[in-house]
Every structure is written in structure tokens, then in C-alpha cells.
Design a protein around this motif. Structure first.
Motif, mmCIF file in Angstrom:
data_model
loop_
_atom_site.group_PDB
_atom_site.id
_atom_site.type_symbol
_atom_site.label_atom_id
_atom_site.label_comp_id
_atom_site.label_asym_id
_atom_site.label_seq_id
_atom_site.Cartn_x
_atom_site.Cartn_y
_atom_site.Cartn_z
ATOM 1 N N PRO A 5 0.757 -4.847 2.442
ATOM 2 C CA PRO A 5 2.145 -4.609 2.019
ATOM 3 C C PRO A 5 3.136 -5.594 2.630
ATOM 4 O O PRO A 5 4.259 -5.730 2.130
ATOM 5 N N LEU A 21 7.918 -0.137 3.351
ATOM 6 C CA LEU A 21 6.683 -0.927 3.409
ATOM 7 C C LEU A 21 6.954 -2.187 4.209
ATOM 8 O O LEU A 21 7.941 -2.882 3.936
ATOM 9 N N HIS A 37 4.530 0.615 6.388
ATOM 10 C CA HIS A 37 4.903 1.908 6.932
ATOM 11 C C HIS A 37 5.261 1.789 8.410
ATOM 12 O O HIS A 37 4.682 0.964 9.133
ATOM 13 N N TYR A 93 -0.370 -0.700 -2.776
ATOM 14 C CA TYR A 93 0.921 -1.221 -2.338
ATOM 15 C C TYR A 93 1.451 -2.264 -3.309
ATOM 16 O O TYR A 93 0.769 -3.229 -3.642
ATOM 17 N N THR A 111 8.289 0.282 -5.120
ATOM 18 C CA THR A 111 8.221 1.527 -4.352
ATOM 19 C C THR A 111 9.001 2.679 -5.000
ATOM 20 O O THR A 111 8.574 3.830 -4.888
ATOM 21 N N GLY A 171 3.466 3.028 -2.662
ATOM 22 C CA GLY A 171 3.642 2.840 -1.235
ATOM 23 C C GLY A 171 4.253 3.970 -0.448
ATOM 24 O O GLY A 171 3.870 4.186 0.704
#
Length: 616
Positions: free
Chosen positions: A156, A224, A226, A252, A256, A261
Motif C-alpha cells: 500500500p 493506507l 495502516h 490495497y 479507499t 484498504g
């Protein structure tokens, strides 16, 4: 005396009735928990899924919250209520809420051309006078084509920004906005970007501060990569592999706001559902009916779908990415909500259905459907032949190779003489491919021995209560699998045989000028054989396919290249066939065989072009 007696009875009622209600609620919760302790492990074992979590809310509180199985098969870490899972498209509800909060603040308008807000790119004016609005985005009626091939990355940290991806990956507009429902990931990603523009904040930060915080969702994130605290506890997503599991990839992507994600915990989802079932103006707006292809059928709220069950209104949203499958149901009239999440794709890609099935079982346990009529109503006997044919989802891509799925799996409708219909491939339940339907009103049908309904609001359009987020459109005769699939199979078989037979022909004395005709045909056949082998391996495991499509790895990306090269060598076969007859290169039987091979090859590539196995 009478007043004293009345007062005493009232006092006892105050004491006893709440206690009885609490006891009844506890009994219901206990019964449901006992049933889940049997149903969920059975599902995990039967479908080969490592873990699951279930939360149930009712009456403004969490009444059940349980984890089952493993969040990590390597470390043996168990699933808990505080274990984060990737949401997939379930995250669209957070995007819709963020949009509607900004609408209430006057920073966005649901019926304004989205180009009024965009700064770094514009939506193409494909339909002059028919602009795309936020209302269209939140009801899947914007009219964009579906294209997720190659959108994702394994890491990501390497993703482009949301704005960059929306600009560079803008799909064609294939229909006027506000006319047809077709599930749309680009639309919700675009809605998320409008949140960024209107708020002046990155999407993930805005959702964290104005959506997650509002619902006390302290363990969830849309960022992203995380945060470390989420990544460390994240449930890993798996697919079956031999006797064990392999971790899935491809979850990913820069979109988003559409669900690629974000991660949430089941405990946070309980808080979210409690608030969604309340009287907050944004929650009420999300739950209202906003668009339907047929007023007699379930409709779209904002992102939420009406999926009635047991005669009761149920609002639904699910989400699927490789290795993760979520399903959420809200029943506002009953103050009841349930969320189910799995961290495995299951055997033959059954994970998405397994989550839906568990959710349906929970709803049925808590709110059993009324007893079915003892007699089946007589169908409305009219000629229903106009509804017969092959259909495909309006979501089907017009431009990418995902269109090929409809060559092998297309719902069909058969008209029966008694005014009933039989459908194949319409049910989301893989164990119930065939359904029978009784007409109860013109163009409206109820499932025999079931709860589902279908309708035909106009010719060539089918609406299903099982999937309000898209409609089905009848396929033209020249695209119907009944014609296209035999042509494709015949061409494939002819080219496979040509790989073996053409070298034998080459060993026989023949005119020198005929050698290029044999060579190009043989190269075409070899390339097609390699293409078909790769295509077959790709289609053999739905779980691998689910990860490969968003990642577009070399084994997938090379297939259109092979097919294109094969077509290049197939083109000379047409003039070679004409010359073979004019110059009498071979005997009649050989010329007929070469002509049939050319025709079969032409049919094969015609189907490949229509179904986007070749680039358009």
C-alpha cells in the motif's frame, strides 16, 4: 381501597414487566448465541475458512459479540471482537455518511454537476446535458463502466493518490446518468474525493475525525498504509491451498472510499450499527428509498440496499476483497442489526456467499418468517415468452476482459406454457442455481417455495430483489452464450488440433508457395493453445482469479498479448484460403480442411473480441 389496589398493581407492573422483558431478551440472546456456536464453526469447517466474527445489536445496545477460529494461521492468534478486518465495499457506507454530513453543512449538493467541485480533472461530457451528480454516485446510477483490472498493489505504500488514480483510471460513461442501477466502485471513489475537496482534508483523516469518531470506532482506520496498532492486530485474509491456507494479496488500491484498504473491528461495527438504527438525520437519509428500477421492487438508499426478509424491511451492505468477506444488515423497524465477517475465500470462492448465508440465518433465527401458505396461488396465466432469453448484469464491463465471465456464467430465463418462469444462474446461492417463479401481476413474479421476487419493468430488463444494486439486461442474440460459446469452443478445438495436424501436412510434398500459409496457421494455433492453457489455469481457481484481476500480474497481463499475436498470424489465413482454391495448392479434401480451419479461427477471434479477451 380501590385506589390503593390500583396503585399496588401499577407498582408491581413497574417492577415485574421490565424484568420479564429483560429475561425474554436474555433468553433470545442465549438461544441465538447457542445457535451461532454451532452454525459458525460448521461454516468454517465446511467451507475451509480460518476465522469469523459476529456482532448483533438490538434495542440500542450490543447483545452478542463473538469471534471464532483464527485471525492468523501461522501464529495461532484467535479472532476477537477487537480484531480488525478489511472491509471491502462495506466502507462505502462511511463514504456516503461523510458526503451527507458535508451536504448538511452546505459544502456539497446532491444534485449539482460534480465537475463544479473537481479541480485537477473533469468527468467527460459523454452525455451533453446529463451531468453526473452526487445523487448518481450514491445510488450507483452515474453510468460509468466497471474496470478494476490492475488497480491494486501488494504494497500500500506504493499507491498513487486518490485524485491521481481517479484522473488516470476514469472509465468510459456507458449510459446516461440516473437511468440504470449498476454497482459502481469508481463512483464511490469519486464521492470520496469530493469529500476531500469540500473538507480540505485527506479522505482517511476526514473519515477518522468525522465518521469513526462520531460512532466511537476507536479501532478502525481508512488510512493506507495502516497505523501500526491496526496492522499488528489485523486478521490475515486467506484462500485454501492444499491441506492448508495461503495468504491472499490484492486488497490495497488507491480507491479507499470504495473499500480497498479500510479496516474495522467487529466491536466498532456494533457501535456503528447502533447509531445507524437511531434517529440521526444523516442515518435516516441513508435509509430512505432514493432510486429503484421498479417501484414494486426493493430500492437503493444511499449505498444501502433494501433486501426484504421474512416480510420485513432489511437494509443491507456487504464487502469483498481477496481473503475478506463482510455482510451487514440493519432492520430499523425492529431496532436490530447484525454484522458478519470472514477472513477466508473458502472452497471455490464461496466466502462471499457464506457471509451472506450466516447473516440470513441469524435474521431468521431472531425474526422467523411467517408460516408459508398451505396452498400455492395459481399463477396469472398470460404469455410470458417475451421475458425469455439470456441476461447479464448491467455492471458487466464493456471494455475489459472481465466481460468474459458472462460467456460462461450468464443467467437465463425460460418461459413455461402455464405462465410461469424458470431461471438458471440468477440466485446468489451456488447450491440453488434453478428457481421457479409464479406471476402475481403483469411483469411481477414471486419465487415458488422462496421469498425472492423478480420483475420486468420494461422489455429486456430484469430486476431481482436479491440484488437491488444492479439490474439485468437481455443480451442480443449475437452475444448470447448459446451461440457464442459453441463458436468459441469449436474454434479452440480446431486450433488445438491444428497444432498436431499442420506439422504432418508440412511433411507432405506441397507447392513451395503454400508453405507460408501452413506456417502462419501453425504459429496462430500454437499461440492460441498457450493462451487457452493460461486462460484455463486462471479460471480454474476463483480465489486466484479474485486476487489476480486487481493486481494484473504477468501471468494475467500476458494473456491479451498472446491472443493479439495469435490474431496477427490468423489474419493471413483468409487470403491464403482464397489463393489455395485459385492455385489448387492441395487436393480438394486438404483445401476444405484449411477453409474450415480458417472459418473456425475467424469465429474464435470474433467471440474473443466481443468478450474482450482481445483488447478493443
Amino acid at each position: 381501597m380501590k385506589r390503593a389496589t390500583t396503585a399496588l398493581l401499577a407498582f408491581l407492573a413497574v417492577l415485574l414487566i421490565p424484568h420479564t422483558a429483560r429475561a425474554t431478551a436474555q433468553d433470545r440472546t442465549g438461544d441465538l448465541g447457542t445457535a451461532l456456536d454451532r452454525l459458525v464453526p460448521e461454516t468454517l469447517s465446511r467451507d475451509r475458512i480460518p476465522g469469523a466474527a459476529v456482532v448483533v445489536v438490538e434495542g440500542g445496545r450490543t447483545v452478542l459479540s463473538r469471534g471464532y477460529g483464527l485471525a492468523d494461521t501461522v501464529s495461532g492468534r484467535p479472532v476477537e471482537a477487537t480484531t480488525p478486518f478489511l472491509t471491502g465495499s462495506l466502507a462505502k457506507v462511511f463514504t456516503a455518511e461523510a458526503v451527507l454530513r458535508l451536504v448538511r453543512q452546505g459544502k456539497l449538493d446532491l444534485r449539482t454537476d460534480v465537475n463544479r467541485y473537481l479541480t485537477s480533472f473533469r468527468i467527460e461530457d459523454t452525455w451533453p446535458g446529463r451531468p453526473v451528480t452526487l445523487e448518481n454516485l450514491l445510488t450507483y446510477t452515474a453510468g460509468f463502466d466497471d474496470d478494476l483490472v490492475g488497480l491494486a498493489e501488494e504494497d500500500p505504500a506504493t499507491l498513487p493518490t486518490l485524485a491521481e488514480s481517479l484522473r488516470d483510471r476514469q472509465p468510459p460513461r456507458v449510459r446516461p446518468p440516473g437511468t440504470v442501477i449498476a454497482y459502481d466502485n469508481y463512483a464511490l471513489a469519486l464521492a470520496g474525493h469530493l469529500v476531500e475537496i469540500a473538507s480540505g482534508e485527506p479522505y482517511a483523516r476526514h473519515v477518522a475525525e468525522h465518521v469513526f469518531a462520531a460512532h466511537r470506532m476507536t479501532g478502525s482506520t481508512a488510512a493506507l498504509p495502516h497505523p501500526a496498532a491496526v496492522e499488528e492486530r489485523l486478521a490475515r485474509g486467506y484462500r485454501p491451498d492444499g491441506d492448508g491456507y495461503v495468504e491472499q494479496k490484492g486488497q490495497y488500491a488507491p480507491w479507499t472510499p470504495s473499500g480497498t484498504g479500510p479496516a474495522v473491528t467487529p466491536a466498532d461495527m456494533a457501535n456503528y450499527m447502533i447509531d445507524q438504527l437511531g434517529d440521526d438525520p444523516v442515518a435516516r437519509l441513508m435509509r430512505e428509498r432514493h432510486f429503484t428500477a421498479d417501484e414494486r421492487m426493493p430500492s437503493m438508499g444511499y449505498v444501502l440496499e433494501e433486501r426484504p426478509r421474512g416480510g420485513r424491511r432489511l437494509l443491507y451492505k456487504d464487502g469483498d476483497v481477496p481473503g475478506y468477506h463482510n455482510a451487514m444488515a440493519l432492520m430499523p423497524d425492529q431496532g436490530f442489526g447484525v454484522y458478519v465477517v470472514l477472513n477466508g475465500d473458502g472452497t471455490s470462492g464461496v466466502g462471499a456467499w457464506a457471509a451472506q448465508r450466516l447473516l440470513g440465518q441469524i435474521v431468521d433465527l431472531r425474526f422467523p418468517a411467517p408460516a408459508a401458505p398451505t396452498s400455492t396461488p395459481a399463477p396469472l396465466v398470460t404469455d410470458v415468452s417475451r421475458h425469455a432469453g439470456s441476461y447479464r448484469s448491467a455492471r458487466t464491463s464493456h471494455t475489459t476482459l472481465t466481460k468474459v465471465a458472462t460467456l460462461f456464467a450468464t443467467p437465463s430465463v425460460t418461459a413455461n406454457p402455464d405462465g410461469t418462469l424458470t431461471t438458471t444462474g440468477l440466485s446468489p446461492d451456488p447450491e440453488r442455481p434453478v428457481q421457479h417463479w409464479i406471476q402475481t401481476a403483469p411483469g411481477l413474479f414471486t419465487e415458488r417455495d422462496g421469498q425472492a421476487r423478480i420483475s420486468f419493468p420494461r422489455d429486456s430488463v430484469l430486476v431481482s430483489s436479491a440484488l437491488p444494486s444492479e439490474v439485468y439486461e437481455r443480451i442480443a442474440w449475437y452475444e448470447a452464450p448459446g451461440l457464442a460459446l459453441p463458436l468459441f469452443a469449436t474454434g479452440a478445438l480446431a486450433l488445438l488440433l491444428a497444432v498436431l495436424v499442420l506439422p504432418l501436412i508440412a511433411a507432405i510434398r506441397r507447392p513451395r508457395e503454400a508453405r507460408p500459409a501452413v506456417l502462419t496457421a501453425w504459429i496462430c494455433a500454437v499461440l492460441t493453445t498457450v493462451f487457452l492453457a493460461g486462460f484455463g489455469l486462471l479460471m480454474a481457481d476463483p480465489n486466484v482469479l479474485m486476487a489476480d484481476l486487481p493486481l494484473n500480474p504477468p501471468r494475467l497481463a500476458v494473456l491479451p498479448v498472446l491472443a493479439t499475436l495469435a490474431l496477427v498470424f490468423a489474419v493471413p489465413m483468409v487470403p491464403a484460403t482464397v489463393l489455395a482454391w485459385r492455385a489448387r495448392w492441395w487436393g480438394p479434401s486438404a483445401r476444405i480442411a484449411y477453409t474450415l480451419l480458417t472459418l473456425a479461427t475467424a469465429a474464435f477471434f470474433a467471440v474473443a473480441l466481443v468478450y474482450r479477451l482481445l483488447p478493443p
